[in-house]
Design an enzyme around this catalytic site. Structure first.
Site, PDB file in Angstrom:
ATOM      1  N   TYR A   1     -56.956 -42.852 -21.745  1.00  0.00           N
ATOM      2  CA  TYR A   1     -56.997 -43.396 -20.276  1.00  0.00           C
ATOM      3  C   TYR A   1     -57.781 -44.397 -20.358  1.00  0.00           C
ATOM      4  O   TYR A   1     -58.850 -44.527 -20.966  1.00  0.00           O
ATOM      5  CB  TYR A   1     -57.495 -42.288 -19.501  1.00  0.00           C
ATOM      6  CG  TYR A   1     -56.529 -41.072 -19.736  1.00  0.00           C
ATOM      7  CD1 TYR A   1     -55.213 -40.878 -19.303  1.00  0.00           C
ATOM      8  CD2 TYR A   1     -57.211 -39.891 -19.687  1.00  0.00           C
ATOM      9  CE1 TYR A   1     -54.456 -39.704 -19.113  1.00  0.00           C
ATOM     10  CE2 TYR A   1     -56.382 -38.490 -19.892  1.00  0.00           C
ATOM     11  CZ  TYR A   1     -54.920 -38.525 -19.428  1.00  0.00           C
ATOM     12  OH  TYR A   1     -54.195 -37.408 -19.402  1.00  0.00           O
TER      13      TYR A   1
ATOM     14  N   HIS B   1     -41.553 -37.092 -22.189  1.00  0.00           N
ATOM     15  CA  HIS B   1     -43.020 -37.240 -21.971  1.00  0.00           C
ATOM     16  C   HIS B   1     -43.611 -36.810 -20.574  1.00  0.00           C
ATOM     17  O   HIS B   1     -42.617 -36.683 -19.703  1.00  0.00           O
ATOM     18  CB  HIS B   1     -43.230 -38.954 -21.808  1.00  0.00           C
ATOM     19  CG  HIS B   1     -44.826 -39.366 -21.934  1.00  0.00           C
ATOM     20  ND1 HIS B   1     -45.666 -39.196 -20.481  1.00  0.00           N
ATOM     21  CD2 HIS B   1     -45.435 -39.487 -22.933  1.00  0.00           C
ATOM     22  CE1 HIS B   1     -46.852 -39.411 -21.215  1.00  0.00           C
ATOM     23  NE2 HIS B   1     -46.562 -39.751 -22.482  1.00  0.00           N
TER      24      HIS B   1
ATOM     25  N   ASP C   1     -52.304 -43.905 -26.277  1.00  0.00           N
ATOM     26  CA  ASP C   1     -53.517 -44.600 -26.260  1.00  0.00           C
ATOM     27  C   ASP C   1     -54.402 -43.724 -25.151  1.00  0.00           C
ATOM     28  O   ASP C   1     -54.139 -43.176 -24.331  1.00  0.00           O
ATOM     29  CB  ASP C   1     -53.650 -45.950 -26.119  1.00  0.00           C
ATOM     30  CG  ASP C   1     -52.956 -46.678 -24.861  1.00  0.00           C
ATOM     31  OD1 ASP C   1     -52.977 -47.802 -24.475  1.00  0.00           O
ATOM     32  OD2 ASP C   1     -52.264 -45.750 -23.962  1.00  0.00           O
TER      33      ASP C   1
ATOM     34  N   PHE D   1     -54.544 -36.822 -23.522  1.00  0.00           N
ATOM     35  CA  PHE D   1     -54.307 -36.109 -22.311  1.00  0.00           C
ATOM     36  C   PHE D   1     -55.548 -35.758 -21.521  1.00  0.00           C
ATOM     37  O   PHE D   1     -55.499 -34.912 -20.493  1.00  0.00           O
ATOM     38  CB  PHE D   1     -53.115 -35.213 -22.893  1.00  0.00           C
ATOM     39  CG  PHE D   1     -51.760 -35.883 -22.998  1.00  0.00           C
ATOM     40  CD1 PHE D   1     -51.041 -36.771 -22.390  1.00  0.00           C
ATOM     41  CD2 PHE D   1     -51.392 -35.784 -24.423  1.00  0.00           C
ATOM     42  CE1 PHE D   1     -49.780 -37.268 -22.804  1.00  0.00           C
ATOM     43  CE2 PHE D   1     -50.227 -36.330 -24.820  1.00  0.00           C
ATOM     44  CZ  PHE D   1     -49.468 -36.963 -23.990  1.00  0.00           C
TER      45      PHE D   1
END
Length: 232
Positions: free
Chosen positions: A76, A196, A74, A87
């Protein structure tokens, strides 16, 4: 098409290729519920990204041009960070920790200096769909817009790309993204998996050295598809 011209058109319409591809999703019952939720959320609280950027991942990367799909979870949730591309942040914004590690890996792959910008728009324009599973979030409340319908919508996007295109590279970073492999036809697409880029995962050795940027271009070149210029 009433649904499309409620909160979606109020913010920013999708490019025509995506509008046509996703029209059936806009007409489904779950999307009516999502429509109401997002309209009220943006009306009654501070949410990110800015309303006109909710569909930036699509508006910066046409369906026809999709070569690579990167899946985030989701946006920031800090003020001024999210710009609608997973990102990514706007120019001049401090890079969040996961983005820092992405750009460190990029720099290592190409033996270049760490880039000043964290804006990944240049990737999107070349055919990298930077897709968060949830396209909005309330300020300072991570995951606050999850399980409202966004995941159903973005899962449909992944399945449509898988079904209607060939030789797309799907970059699945972390456990959440890896679960999306069930939506992808691995017989006609390339799937690259790794940990990740968050510090927790990266510091345990699950991120650095994956060389996904290099491997993506090796695959695209093998299919006579123009490679991505990853350097920012």
């Amino acid at each position: 098409m009433r649904l499309f011209f409620t909160f979606i058109a109020m913010y920013k319409t999708l490019k025509s290729s995506w509008e046509n591809i996703l029209q059936l999703e806009f007409e489904k019952e779950y999307f009516q519920t999502l429509d109401t939720f997002i309209t009220n959320a943006y009306k009654n609280s501070t949410c990110f990204p800015e309303h006109e950027q909710i569909f930036s991942a699509f508006n910066h990367c046409t369906f026809e041009n999709v070569k690579v799909v990167i899946i985030g979870q989701d946006p920031y949730h800090g003020k001024g960070q999210a710009n609608g591309l997973c990102f990514s942040v706007q120019d001049g914004v401090k890079h969040p920790p996961s983005l820092v590690n992405i750009l460190k890996e990029l720099s290592s792959n190409y033996s270049r200096m760490y880039p000043a910008t964290g804006n990944l728009d240049a990737w999107a324009k070349q055919g990298v769909l930077l897709l968060n599973a949830t396209l909005s979030v309330e300020e300072s409340k991570a995951g606050s817009h999850q399980k409202q319908g966004w995941e159903t919508f973005t899962d449909a996007v992944i399945k449509i790309i898988s079904n209607q295109k060939e030789n797309v590279v799907f970059l699945l970073w972390g456990g959440y993204a890896k679960k999306k492999i069930k939506l992808i036809d691995t017989n006609k697409h390339c799937v690259l998996e790794t940990g990740h880029p968050s510090p927790l995962s990266a510091n345990r050795g699950y991120w650095f050295g994956n060389e996904h940027f290099l491997k993506t271009n090796v695959y695209l070149k093998s299919k006579n598809i123009t490679e991505i210029d990853w350097l920012l």
